[in-house]
Design a protein around this motif. Structure first.
Motif, short mmCIF file in Angstrom:
data_model
loop_
_atom_site.label_atom_id
_atom_site.label_comp_id
_atom_site.label_asym_id
_atom_site.label_seq_id
_atom_site.Cartn_x
_atom_site.Cartn_y
_atom_site.Cartn_z
N SER A 38 -4.90 -0.19 -0.83
CA SER A 38 -4.76 -1.17 0.25
C SER A 38 -4.00 -0.54 1.42
N SER A 42 -4.95 -0.81 5.30
CA SER A 42 -4.00 -1.22 6.33
C SER A 42 -3.98 -0.22 7.48
N ASN A 158 3.17 -5.22 0.36
CA ASN A 158 1.92 -4.76 -0.22
C ASN A 158 1.71 -5.50 -1.55
N PHE A 180 -7.40 -3.95 -6.93
CA PHE A 180 -7.21 -3.57 -5.53
C PHE A 180 -5.76 -3.76 -5.16
N GLY A 181 -5.24 -2.81 -4.38
CA GLY A 181 -3.87 -2.89 -3.90
C GLY A 181 -3.28 -1.51 -3.73
#
Length: 194
Positions: A38, A42, A158, A180-181
């Motif tokens: 992620s 970003s 986050n 996801f992350g």
């Protein structure tokens, strides 16, 4: 004879699935590597925003994102339910263009510290299947080469959502997580349970 064999196999499987590998009070320490985070998303969103706000006068190109590396500690607060703390490190770089002329390169370093939880649907001595969530804080350090000054990096909140995780092995094991992350779409590594 076949019925007895099938019955004993079925009974053995039931026993294995019923046994708890992650009992309350046990711990798990893992070393991780993740891909497609992620944090990369970003960074891409910020680039698109800056390009749009400057009328394409400032753009980026040749974006390179390395994998994220991390360490996770989990503690079982109940059978099958674990809380976790982790830390992850990731580097990225990209070229910076001003009015279509390359002005330099930006190098990013991201450090994320997170807290989360996961639940083990299947938790036996050899195979575990689980899902979980985590929230973290990512600090950003930016170094620019060229005419641009290095900007002070900002931090941001986050997250990580693990849709499905698998751990295969006994005390020492391999694992893979899909989600996801800040750990990535795919996060894999080795872990030790004690």
């Amino acid at each position: 004879m076949k019925k007895r064999l099938l019955l004993s196999i079925f009974a053995s499987l039931c026993f294995i699935l019923a046994s708890q590998a992650q009992e309350k009070g046990s711990s798990d320490l893992s070393v991780n590597i993740g891909f497609a985070t992620s944090t990369e998303l970003s960074n891409l969103f910020t680039d698109i925003l800056v390009s749009g706000l400057t009328g394409n006068q400032i753009k980026t190109g040749d974006i390179k994102a390395g994998p994220t590396f991390g360490v996770t500690y989990r503690y079982a607060i109940a059978n099958r339910w674990m809380v976790q703390a982790d830390g992850f490190y990731q580097k990225m770089s990209q070229d910076i263009y001003v009015n279509n002329t390359k002005e330099g390169k930006a190098n990013y370093t991201y450090i994320t510290v997170g807290l989360g939880t996961d639940y083990r649907y299947i938790s036996n001595n050899f195979f575990q299947m689980y899902s979980g969530v985590a929230v973290g804080y990512t600090s950003e350090n930016i170094k620019n080469s060229g005419a641009q000054n290095s900007a002070d990096g900002d931090g941001f909140i986050n997250y990580q959502v693990n849709a499905l995780g698998f751990r295969v092995g006994k005390k020492f094991a391999a694992f893979a997580e899909l989600g996801f992350g800040y750990k990535g779409i795919i996060n894999t590594g080795v872990s030790y349970q004690f």
